[in-house]
Design a protein around this motif. Structure first.
Motif, PDB file in Angstrom:
ATOM      1  N   VAL A  32       0.803  -1.234   0.000  1.00  0.00           N
ATOM      2  CA  VAL A  32       0.000   0.000   0.000  1.00  0.00           C
ATOM      3  C   VAL A  32       0.829   1.274   0.000  1.00  0.00           C
ATOM      4  O   VAL A  32       0.270   2.366  -0.097  1.00  0.00           O
ATOM      5  N   GLN A  36       0.377   5.377   3.312  1.00  0.00           N
ATOM      6  CA  GLN A  36      -0.733   4.656   3.935  1.00  0.00           C
ATOM      7  C   GLN A  36      -0.275   3.915   5.197  1.00  0.00           C
ATOM      8  O   GLN A  36      -0.970   3.920   6.219  1.00  0.00           O
ATOM      9  N   LYS A  39       0.024   6.115   8.177  1.00  0.00           N
ATOM     10  CA  LYS A  39      -1.274   6.438   8.775  1.00  0.00           C
ATOM     11  C   LYS A  39      -1.783   5.304   9.657  1.00  0.00           C
ATOM     12  O   LYS A  39      -2.460   5.543  10.655  1.00  0.00           O
ATOM     13  N   GLU A  40      -1.432   4.075   9.291  1.00  0.00           N
ATOM     14  CA  GLU A  40      -1.989   2.899   9.962  1.00  0.00           C
ATOM     15  C   GLU A  40      -1.225   2.469  11.215  1.00  0.00           C
ATOM     16  O   GLU A  40      -1.816   1.953  12.164  1.00  0.00           O
TER      17      GLU A  40
END
Length: 398
Positions: A32, A36, A39-40
């Protein structure tokens, strides 16, 4: 995207932090992308399980009656340094069993105890096993006792903590032997005529290769050390951050090192194991894990490094000099494939670090954080990235 350490620790306390190992991060970024993942994920864990012979333990015995000022001491026959407090000792991981005059040859032939060293004593103490202590004292008015023998264990001593002057090499070398006879080295046996190649660093999952500029690790960083909690105390001996580096900032050979400390009474012998290298001597296999807070995307980008992007020098041990010739650089992807090519010859490779247990260190640290048992610390000072490495080129002949 920016996070603070306080925000991450709050999530850890609530058992809501998202934690991935370095291996999982690399796979997730491939799926990803860095943005991303940043952010996770809140924390990335790294780990290694490899020989770290520049390790040892501080032990305080407590005073005898009458008191003794220990000046020579042996733990299961392994000498411990006693040149400071009266009953304070330091036992080094690579120190070997001492035998009485004339016994060395017999011991070599008849018992594996000659292969025993400080690392084995440290492991046994952590495991709760009894250790024989023999001490000789300097007799003074306040310390009248001349000698002392007893059995000690983890439960019968006061302080017992690892204090390791040099751990966590940021990269290392690949050892080969271009000579005509087998060599016995700190990398293990090297077969003649380029019969094998041995590397010790676990590569892309190794702690300091995921933080090449030491931007997240510093004095006071809390870590996984030997199955317990430890801390970074200083730069390690032979710290050489000025090593040449690739454009991705990773060094092409041995570079940064760290000095580590931790309470051995809370450690687990699964992660602290004495070992022995044939015709070289004892050492210590040690599990160390370093957590990295995902403060921004740069942290994820650094931890996304792959084995194919990391290199190590191939060093010929058949030349008995400090600076040995090399056969160039090789990637960790090639090393982990099991074969490399040196001057047209296909050479077997083998890791000295346990890849499986290195991953398990990162996994166990991940579990601690997910369960809220382990929070992250802000370094109180940074580790120097400007330190040069000085050799000893002057000598006196007697």
């Amino acid at each position: 995207m920016m996070r603070t350490l306080a925000e991450i620790n709050e999530k850890i306390g609530q058992q809501k932090a998202v934690v991935l190992t370095a291996s999982e991060i690399k796979a997730r970024v491939a799926e990803v992308g860095v943005t991303q993942v940043a952010k996770e994920v809140d924390v990335i864990t790294t780990g290694t399980f490899e020989p770290m012979e520049s390790s040892g333990a501080i032990i305080n015995l407590g005073h005898t009656d009458p008191p003794i000022k220990i000046r020579r001491c042996w733990l299961d026959g392994v000498p411990a340094y006693s040149g400071f407090g009266a009953v304070d000792l330091y036992i080094g991981a690579s120190c070997t069993v001492e035998t009485k005059d004339g016994e060395e040859a017999r011991v070599r032939k008849t018992t594996p105890k000659f292969k025993r060293g400080g690392g084995h004593v440290i492991e046994d103490l952590i495991a709760g096993k009894p250790i024989q202590l023999r001490a000789e004292g300097q007799v003074t008015d306040c310390y009248p006792r001349a000698s002392f023998e007893t059995t000690i264990s983890r439960e019968t001593i006061n302080q017992f903590y690892l204090f390791n002057p040099r751990n966590l090499y940021q990269n290392f070398i690949v050892g080969v032997n271009g000579g005509e006879r087998q060599l016995f080295t700190y990398l293990g046996p090297l077969q003649p005529r380029l019969g094998n190649a041995v590397f010790s660093n676990p590569g892309a999952i190794s702690p300091l290769l995921n933080d090449p500029k030491l931007q997240l690790v510093g004095i006071g960083t809390r870590i996984f050390l030997g199955g317990g909690v430890g801390y970074v105390t200083w730069e390690g001996t032979q710290h050489f951050p000025l090593q040449k580096r690739l454009p991705n900032d990773t060094p092409i050979g041995p570079a940064a090192t760290l000095a580590l400390i931790g309470d051995a009474k809370s450690m687990d012998a699964r992660w602290v194991r004495g070992c022995y290298f044939k015709n070289y001597g004892p050492s210590l296999m040690l599990g160390v894990g370093v957590p990295y807070p995902v403060l921004n995307e740069e942290v994820v980008a650094r931890c996304a490094i792959q084995d194919k992007e990391l290199v190590a020098p191939i060093v010929d041990f058949s030349i008995p000099r400090r600076v040995r010739p090399t056969f160039g650089l090789v990637s960790y992807a090639q090393l982990k494939s099991g074969r490399i090519t040196i001057e047209g010859k296909n050479v077997r490779t083998a890791p000295l670090a346990s890849m499986y247990l290195s991953l398990q260190v990162a996994i166990e640290l991940k579990q601690w954080i997910e369960e809220g048992k382990f929070t992250l610390t802000e370094p109180v000072a940074s580790i120097s990235m400007e330190r040069s490495f000085l050799p000893q080129d002057r000598w006196t002949e007697f």
